[in-house]
Scaffold this motif. Structure first.
Motif, PDB file in Angstrom:
ATOM      1  N   LYS A 156       5.607 -33.774  33.753  1.00 48.56           N
ATOM      2  CA  LYS A 156       6.250 -32.545  33.278  1.00 48.56           C
ATOM      3  C   LYS A 156       7.622 -32.817  32.623  1.00 48.56           C
ATOM      4  N   PRO A 157       7.634 -33.593  31.526  1.00 52.09           N
ATOM      5  CA  PRO A 157       8.924 -33.886  30.881  1.00 52.09           C
ATOM      6  C   PRO A 157       9.506 -32.647  30.194  1.00 52.09           C
ATOM      7  N   ASP A 158      10.833 -32.671  29.979  1.00 52.70           N
ATOM      8  CA  ASP A 158      11.473 -31.577  29.237  1.00 52.70           C
ATOM      9  C   ASP A 158      11.373 -31.801  27.730  1.00 52.70           C
ATOM     10  N   SER A 159      11.496 -33.060  27.329  1.00 55.47           N
ATOM     11  CA  SER A 159      11.452 -33.392  25.891  1.00 55.47           C
ATOM     12  C   SER A 159      10.783 -34.747  25.712  1.00 55.47           C
ATOM     13  N   VAL A 160      10.407 -35.012  24.450  1.00 53.98           N
ATOM     14  CA  VAL A 160       9.744 -36.277  24.121  1.00 53.98           C
ATOM     15  C   VAL A 160      10.487 -36.951  22.970  1.00 53.98           C
ATOM     16  N   ILE A 161      10.663 -38.270  23.087  1.00 51.64           N
ATOM     17  CA  ILE A 161      11.084 -39.067  21.918  1.00 51.64           C
ATOM     18  C   ILE A 161       9.896 -39.962  21.574  1.00 51.64           C
ATOM     19  N   HIS A 162       9.475 -39.889  20.322  1.00 54.89           N
ATOM     20  CA  HIS A 162       8.215 -40.536  19.917  1.00 54.89           C
ATOM     21  C   HIS A 162       8.470 -41.724  18.980  1.00 54.89           C
ATOM     22  N   PHE A 163       8.522 -42.926  19.596  1.00 52.06           N
ATOM     23  CA  PHE A 163       8.691 -44.166  18.825  1.00 52.06           C
ATOM     24  C   PHE A 163       7.364 -44.861  18.537  1.00 52.06           C
ATOM     25  N   ALA A 164       6.345 -44.593  19.369  1.00 54.57           N
ATOM     26  CA  ALA A 164       5.137 -45.421  19.328  1.00 54.57           C
ATOM     27  C   ALA A 164       4.478 -45.385  17.958  1.00 54.57           C
ATOM     28  N   GLY A 165       4.260 -46.568  17.401  1.00 53.87           N
ATOM     29  CA  GLY A 165       3.587 -46.658  16.115  1.00 53.87           C
ATOM     30  C   GLY A 165       3.598 -48.090  15.641  1.00 53.87           C
ATOM     31  N   LEU A 166       2.741 -48.353  14.672  1.00 59.43           N
ATOM     32  CA  LEU A 166       2.757 -49.655  14.010  1.00 59.43           C
ATOM     33  C   LEU A 166       3.735 -49.559  12.845  1.00 59.43           C
ATOM     34  N   LYS A 167       4.415 -50.690  12.519  1.00 60.24           N
ATOM     35  CA  LYS A 167       5.557 -50.540  11.599  1.00 60.24           C
ATOM     36  C   LYS A 167       5.681 -51.581  10.492  1.00 60.24           C
ATOM     37  N   ALA A 168       4.692 -52.481  10.347  1.00 62.67           N
ATOM     38  CA  ALA A 168       4.868 -53.531   9.346  1.00 62.67           C
ATOM     39  C   ALA A 168       4.236 -53.131   8.009  1.00 62.67           C
ATOM     40  N   VAL A 169       5.081 -53.063   6.989  1.00 65.03           N
ATOM     41  CA  VAL A 169       4.641 -52.570   5.681  1.00 65.03           C
ATOM     42  C   VAL A 169       3.479 -53.398   5.123  1.00 65.03           C
ATOM     43  N   GLY A 170       3.635 -54.728   5.089  1.00 61.56           N
ATOM     44  CA  GLY A 170       2.616 -55.609   4.506  1.00 61.56           C
ATOM     45  C   GLY A 170       1.297 -55.490   5.253  1.00 61.56           C
ATOM     46  N   GLU A 171       1.380 -55.471   6.578  1.00 66.10           N
ATOM     47  CA  GLU A 171       0.172 -55.361   7.406  1.00 66.10           C
ATOM     48  C   GLU A 171      -0.546 -54.037   7.140  1.00 66.10           C
ATOM     49  N   SER A 172       0.249 -52.993   6.876  1.00 64.40           N
ATOM     50  CA  SER A 172      -0.357 -51.674   6.639  1.00 64.40           C
ATOM     51  C   SER A 172      -1.158 -51.648   5.341  1.00 64.40           C
ATOM     52  N   VAL A 173      -0.753 -52.501   4.389  1.00 66.07           N
ATOM     53  CA  VAL A 173      -1.496 -52.579   3.125  1.00 66.07           C
ATOM     54  C   VAL A 173      -2.831 -53.282   3.367  1.00 66.07           C
ATOM     55  N   GLU A 174      -2.795 -54.288   4.260  1.00 63.97           N
ATOM     56  CA  GLU A 174      -4.027 -55.037   4.561  1.00 63.97           C
ATOM     57  C   GLU A 174      -4.980 -54.268   5.469  1.00 63.97           C
ATOM     58  N   LYS A 175      -4.401 -53.487   6.407  1.00 63.70           N
ATOM     59  CA  LYS A 175      -5.227 -52.808   7.420  1.00 63.70           C
ATOM     60  C   LYS A 175      -4.887 -51.320   7.481  1.00 63.70           C
ATOM     61  N   PRO A 176      -5.122 -50.620   6.359  1.00 60.50           N
ATOM     62  CA  PRO A 176      -4.660 -49.221   6.300  1.00 60.50           C
ATOM     63  C   PRO A 176      -5.288 -48.322   7.364  1.00 60.50           C
TER      64      PRO A 176
END
Ligand code: NAD
Ligand code: WQD
Length: 336
Positions: A73-93
């Motif tokens: 039962k949190p009051d707020s959320v901070i959402h960092f989770a994600g993949l972040k490498a630009v080059g990798e995202s081009v290879e594995k969209p």
């Protein structure tokens, strides 16, 4: 106040957990550790002398995430989770779209069902695409040049639509410029997998002897010395931006986006010099061709965050290099 932090074991997340605990918040981290190590959270506890709760879970597992929300039962959320490498995202969209977008949609759905409606989201200056005008303001046109950037832009649009449909949500997107540096304790810092894509981790690894020579991508830009200019922001200043955003979230109406940058541009060669000074090590480099997709100059106009969140970056390039070096030399293999 209890804050649930997705991606809290990662680079920016772990630094933010330190500042949350220092500010007196209760912290619950949800991270699948796909790009991090639980040791970072042990170090967060060591730095702060405080405890936090950790769930190793994937945002793609909707039912498990819902269970965590029902328990915590949190009051707020901070959402960092994600993949972040630009080059990798081009290879594995598809991997990027699924992880970042489906993960965020799951999170929002669970938040809606459990009546948690305050969210701070990690966006990026990448949403400004190849903007040729500096300093960059929040109302500049948005576009992207790669799948990673597209996920940030799409998520911002989704968040805006969620607020438009139900104005009891309060959502802040923080558009980070170039996060660098480490906590001054030298206990937590950036721990990239394999060959670093970004400038500062590469420079640190040359300084510590893990890499021989830095390739400087182009010296023919229209900048102070021809090399790329960026707005390098100390990760602790960035972390503090999240605390300010949480402080103000109840007062904002609807959806807001803020730049988190220093407002100051530093060139690649200036950064190399500053790092040499801080470390006492020579950084060998060679000039090579431009990296595809790069722009010459990018730095923020951070005045909106200053005015509305009461936030400003205070740490200098010298602090950044000193702290990054302290982390690198004490942890040459990262958390491993
Ligand atoms: P990071 O990889 O160190 O941290 C991200 C964390 O999220 C990792 O611990 C990873 O294990 C976790 N994660 C990823 N997908 C997950 C999932 N499906 N479920 C649960 N956990 C998951 O990255 P960071 O540098 O700390 O970046 C944090 C956020 O800030 C990211 O969203 C990133 O896109 C954004 N951002 C980073 C930068 C940068 O240069 N570091 C710049 C702008 C924006
Ligand atoms: C900085 C400067 C390079 C490496 C990236 C993402 C962005 C955001 C932050 C997530 C540029 C030069 C770099 C090297 C070099 N991340 N450089 N040699 O490209 O500004 O931003 O990280 O949201 O989306 O694109 O950062 O650190 O890669 O590059 O000369 O080995 O250093 O050309 O001028 P960038 P960077």
């Amino acid at each position: 106040m209890k804050i649930l932090v997705t991606g809290g074991a990662g680079y920016i997340g772990s630094h933010t957990c330190v500042e949350l605990l220092n500010a007196g918040y209760e912290v619950v981290v949800v991270d699948n550790l796909m790009n991090s190590n639980e040791i970072s959270l042990e170090r967060v506890k060591k730095i702060t002398g405080k405890s936090l709760k950790f769930y190793q879970e994937d945002l793609l597992n909707y039912e498990e995430i819902k269970k965590i929300f029902l328990i915590e039962k949190p009051d707020s959320v901070i959402h960092f989770a994600g993949l972040k490498a630009v080059g990798e995202s081009v290879e594995k969209p598809l991997w990027y779209y699924e992880n970042n977008i489906v993960g965020t949609i799951n999170l929002i759905k669970v938040m809606k069902e459990t009546e948690v409606k305050n969210l701070v989201f990690s966006s990026s200056a990448t949403v400004y695409g190849l903007s040729k005008i500096v300093p960059i303001k929040e109302d500049f046109p948005l576009n992207t040049t790669n799948p990673y950037g597209a996920t940030k832009l799409m998520i911002e649009q989704i968040l805006m639509d969620v607020v438009n449909a139900d104005d009891s949500w309060k959502i802040i997107s923080l558009r980070y410029f170039n996060p660098v540096g480490a906590h001054k304790s030298g206990l937590i810092g950036e721990d990239p997998n394999g060959i670093p894509n970004n400038l500062l981790p590469f420079v640190s690894q040359v300084a510590v002897g893990k890499r021989d020579v830095l390739s400087v991508f182009g010296n023919d830009y229209d900048t102070v010395d021809g090399t790329g200019v960026r707005d390098f922001i100390h990760v602790v200043d960035l972390a503090l931006g999240h605390i300010k955003a949480l402080d103000k979230i109840d007062k904002i109406s609807g959806y807001k986006a803020y730049n988190l940058g220093t407002g100051r541009g530093v060139s690649v060669l200036q950064m190399i010099k500053a790092f040499e000074k801080a470390s006492g090590k020579e950084i060998k480099y060679k000039i090579v061709g431009r990296r595809s997709g790069d722009i010459g100059e990018s730095f923020a106009d951070p005045s909106l965050a200053n005015k509305e969140l009461g936030w400003k970056a205070n740490l200098t390039i010298e602090d950044i290099c000193k702290d990054a070096w302290n982390w690198q030399k004490n942890n040459p293999e990262g958390y491993k």
